[in-house]
Design a protein around this motif. Structure first.
Motif, PDB file in Angstrom:
ATOM      1  N   ASP A   1      60.739  75.453  55.387  1.00 41.05           N
ATOM      2  CA  ASP A   1      62.098  74.958  55.156  1.00 41.05           C
ATOM      3  C   ASP A   1      62.900  74.934  56.453  1.00 41.05           C
ATOM      4  O   ASP A   1      63.558  73.939  56.766  1.00 41.05           O
ATOM      5  CB  ASP A   1      62.790  75.828  54.107  1.00 41.05           C
ATOM      6  N   GLU A   2      62.847  76.025  57.241  1.00 42.45           N
ATOM      7  CA  GLU A   2      63.623  76.110  58.486  1.00 42.45           C
ATOM      8  C   GLU A   2      63.174  75.093  59.529  1.00 42.45           C
ATOM      9  O   GLU A   2      63.995  74.573  60.274  1.00 42.45           O
ATOM     10  CB  GLU A   2      63.493  77.511  59.099  1.00 42.45           C
ATOM     11  N   GLU A   3      61.871  74.822  59.584  1.00 40.92           N
ATOM     12  CA  GLU A   3      61.343  73.963  60.645  1.00 40.92           C
ATOM     13  C   GLU A   3      61.258  72.492  60.272  1.00 40.92           C
ATOM     14  O   GLU A   3      61.374  71.636  61.144  1.00 40.92           O
ATOM     15  CB  GLU A   3      59.951  74.445  61.066  1.00 40.92           C
ATOM     16  N   THR A   4      61.015  72.195  58.976  1.00 39.63           N
ATOM     17  CA  THR A   4      60.728  70.807  58.591  1.00 39.63           C
ATOM     18  C   THR A   4      61.646  70.254  57.513  1.00 39.63           C
ATOM     19  O   THR A   4      61.729  69.041  57.353  1.00 39.63           O
ATOM     20  CB  THR A   4      59.294  70.669  58.051  1.00 39.63           C
ATOM     21  N   GLY A   5      62.265  71.107  56.701  1.00 41.51           N
ATOM     22  CA  GLY A   5      63.063  70.665  55.573  1.00 41.51           C
ATOM     23  C   GLY A   5      62.251  70.233  54.363  1.00 41.51           C
ATOM     24  O   GLY A   5      62.811  69.793  53.365  1.00 41.51           O
ATOM     25  N   LEU A   6      60.931  70.364  54.421  1.00 41.22           N
ATOM     26  CA  LEU A   6      60.070  69.953  53.315  1.00 41.22           C
ATOM     27  C   LEU A   6      60.091  70.966  52.174  1.00 41.22           C
ATOM     28  O   LEU A   6      60.307  72.155  52.396  1.00 41.22           O
ATOM     29  CB  LEU A   6      58.615  69.816  53.778  1.00 41.22           C
ATOM     30  N   SER A   7      59.804  70.477  50.983  1.00 41.84           N
ATOM     31  CA  SER A   7      59.554  71.348  49.843  1.00 41.84           C
ATOM     32  C   SER A   7      58.049  71.416  49.633  1.00 41.84           C
ATOM     33  O   SER A   7      57.368  70.387  49.701  1.00 41.84           O
ATOM     34  CB  SER A   7      60.216  70.795  48.584  1.00 41.84           C
TER      35      SER A   7
ATOM     36  N   ASN B   1      50.569  72.543  48.929  1.00 43.21           N
ATOM     37  CA  ASN B   1      50.701  71.106  48.741  1.00 43.21           C
ATOM     38  C   ASN B   1      52.148  70.698  48.973  1.00 43.21           C
ATOM     39  O   ASN B   1      53.081  71.411  48.566  1.00 43.21           O
ATOM     40  CB  ASN B   1      50.271  70.690  47.331  1.00 43.21           C
ATOM     41  N   TRP B   2      52.330  69.560  49.602  1.00 39.19           N
ATOM     42  CA  TRP B   2      53.643  68.962  49.770  1.00 39.19           C
ATOM     43  C   TRP B   2      54.175  68.572  48.393  1.00 39.19           C
ATOM     44  O   TRP B   2      53.413  68.088  47.558  1.00 39.19           O
ATOM     45  CB  TRP B   2      53.500  67.731  50.670  1.00 39.19           C
ATOM     46  N   THR B   3      55.459  68.804  48.149  1.00 39.74           N
ATOM     47  CA  THR B   3      56.043  68.358  46.888  1.00 39.74           C
ATOM     48  C   THR B   3      57.120  67.303  47.097  1.00 39.74           C
ATOM     49  O   THR B   3      57.231  66.387  46.297  1.00 39.74           O
ATOM     50  CB  THR B   3      56.611  69.524  46.053  1.00 39.74           C
ATOM     51  N   SER B   4      57.931  67.430  48.173  1.00 41.97           N
ATOM     52  CA  SER B   4      58.937  66.404  48.421  1.00 41.97           C
ATOM     53  C   SER B   4      59.502  66.510  49.829  1.00 41.97           C
ATOM     54  O   SER B   4      59.388  67.535  50.486  1.00 41.97           O
ATOM     55  CB  SER B   4      60.079  66.500  47.398  1.00 41.97           C
ATOM     56  N   GLY B   5      60.126  65.406  50.241  1.00 44.69           N
ATOM     57  CA  GLY B   5      60.803  65.350  51.529  1.00 44.69           C
ATOM     58  C   GLY B   5      59.957  64.721  52.616  1.00 44.69           C
ATOM     59  O   GLY B   5      58.752  64.538  52.467  1.00 44.69           O
ATOM     60  N   GLU B   6      60.636  64.358  53.684  1.00 50.58           N
ATOM     61  CA  GLU B   6      59.980  63.865  54.891  1.00 50.58           C
ATOM     62  C   GLU B   6      60.225  64.894  55.989  1.00 50.58           C
ATOM     63  O   GLU B   6      61.339  65.427  56.100  1.00 50.58           O
ATOM     64  CB  GLU B   6      60.535  62.501  55.305  1.00 50.58           C
ATOM     65  N   PRO B   7      59.207  65.192  56.807  1.00 55.21           N
ATOM     66  CA  PRO B   7      59.403  66.222  57.833  1.00 55.21           C
ATOM     67  C   PRO B   7      60.413  65.790  58.895  1.00 55.21           C
ATOM     68  O   PRO B   7      60.363  64.662  59.385  1.00 55.21           O
ATOM     69  CB  PRO B   7      58.008  66.394  58.438  1.00 55.21           C
ATOM     70  N   VAL B   8      61.322  66.685  59.198  1.00 57.52           N
ATOM     71  CA  VAL B   8      62.353  66.465  60.207  1.00 57.52           C
ATOM     72  C   VAL B   8      62.278  67.628  61.196  1.00 57.52           C
ATOM     73  O   VAL B   8      62.092  68.776  60.795  1.00 57.52           O
ATOM     74  CB  VAL B   8      63.754  66.433  59.543  1.00 57.52           C
ATOM     75  N   VAL B   9      62.428  67.338  62.483  1.00 60.93           N
ATOM     76  CA  VAL B   9      62.483  68.407  63.481  1.00 60.93           C
ATOM     77  C   VAL B   9      63.851  69.077  63.355  1.00 60.93           C
ATOM     78  O   VAL B   9      64.872  68.495  63.707  1.00 60.93           O
ATOM     79  CB  VAL B   9      62.261  67.865  64.907  1.00 60.93           C
ATOM     80  N   LEU B  10      63.864  70.290  62.819  1.00 64.44           N
ATOM     81  CA  LEU B  10      65.106  71.028  62.623  1.00 64.44           C
ATOM     82  C   LEU B  10      65.331  72.082  63.698  1.00 64.44           C
ATOM     83  O   LEU B  10      66.437  72.593  63.832  1.00 64.44           O
ATOM     84  CB  LEU B  10      65.117  71.678  61.233  1.00 64.44           C
ATOM     85  N   GLU B  11      64.292  72.415  64.449  1.00 65.26           N
ATOM     86  CA  GLU B  11      64.408  73.370  65.558  1.00 65.26           C
ATOM     87  C   GLU B  11      64.000  72.646  66.840  1.00 65.26           C
ATOM     88  O   GLU B  11      62.871  72.765  67.313  1.00 65.26           O
ATOM     89  CB  GLU B  11      63.537  74.602  65.289  1.00 65.26           C
ATOM     90  N   HIS B  12      64.965  71.902  67.392  1.00 64.45           N
ATOM     91  CA  HIS B  12      64.689  71.042  68.547  1.00 64.45           C
ATOM     92  C   HIS B  12      64.272  71.809  69.790  1.00 64.45           C
ATOM     93  O   HIS B  12      63.627  71.249  70.670  1.00 64.45           O
ATOM     94  CB  HIS B  12      65.917  70.172  68.851  1.00 64.45           C
ATOM     95  N   GLU B  13      64.617  73.095  69.832  1.00 58.41           N
ATOM     96  CA  GLU B  13      64.231  73.908  70.990  1.00 58.41           C
ATOM     97  C   GLU B  13      62.784  74.389  70.897  1.00 58.41           C
ATOM     98  O   GLU B  13      62.241  74.905  71.865  1.00 58.41           O
ATOM     99  CB  GLU B  13      65.177  75.110  71.133  1.00 58.41           C
ATOM    100  N   LYS B  14      62.131  74.189  69.725  1.00 59.41           N
ATOM    101  CA  LYS B  14      60.775  74.698  69.515  1.00 59.41           C
ATOM    102  C   LYS B  14      59.738  73.615  69.224  1.00 59.41           C
ATOM    103  O   LYS B  14      58.541  73.872  69.338  1.00 59.41           O
ATOM    104  CB  LYS B  14      60.761  75.687  68.347  1.00 59.41           C
ATOM    105  N   MET B  15      60.196  72.433  68.807  1.00 61.91           N
ATOM    106  CA  MET B  15      59.247  71.416  68.349  1.00 61.91           C
ATOM    107  C   MET B  15      59.691  70.041  68.821  1.00 61.91           C
ATOM    108  O   MET B  15      60.879  69.717  68.793  1.00 61.91           O
ATOM    109  CB  MET B  15      59.172  71.453  66.813  1.00 61.91           C
ATOM    110  N   ILE B  16      58.709  69.227  69.234  1.00 66.11           N
ATOM    111  CA  ILE B  16      59.002  67.869  69.691  1.00 66.11           C
ATOM    112  C   ILE B  16      58.976  66.886  68.522  1.00 66.11           C
ATOM    113  O   ILE B  16      59.859  66.046  68.387  1.00 66.11           O
ATOM    114  CB  ILE B  16      57.996  67.432  70.776  1.00 66.11           C
TER     115      ILE B  16
END
Length: 132
Positions: free
Chosen positions: A54-60, A89-104
């Protein structure tokens, strides 16, 4: 004396692909890994997996289950981790970079065609014969 740290990596599966991200500003900079992070005091592996995703991608994600464990020694960075891998298993959402200092970026990839270079713990997981 230094002690190993405990990391959690989460193998999220969606339509036969897994989610990997390109690391930034940490050990393994520029390598590809699963979402994850440090296990916090008093936290279950499942709780940590859901929180980190949740913190890194926003996915469920759905039910989280144990997938494997690796012993990861980063000699040049003088770091040692025990990485516990969980599968969900992925259930919903599209992955978003939520921690820009850690992930490209985040990317859905076929297990047999993962982007390179891979983060050491993910290489070690693959060496165990794990398949999602």
């Amino acid at each position: 004396m230094e002690q190993p740290k405990v990391g959690i990596g989460v193998c999220i599966v969606k339509n036969g692909e897994v989610l990997v991200g390109k690391r930034l500003n940490a050990h393994g900079n520029g390598t590809w890994c699963f979402p994850g992070g440090h296990l916090e005091f008093g936290e279950s592996w499942e709780e940590c997996a859901k929180r980190e995703v949740d913190e890194e991608t926003g996915l469920s994600i759905g039910e989280v289950a144990f997938a494997g464990v690796t012993n990861d020694i980063f000699k040049s960075e003088n770091k040692h981790y025990v990485t516990i891998y969980m599968r969900a298993n992925w259930t919903s959402g599209e992955p978003v970079v939520l921690e820009h200092e850690k992930m490209i970026e985040w990317h859905w990839a076929n297990w047999d065609n993962l982007p390179e270079p891979l983060f050491l713990p993910l290489k070690n997981l693959i060496a165990t014969g794990f398949r999602p």
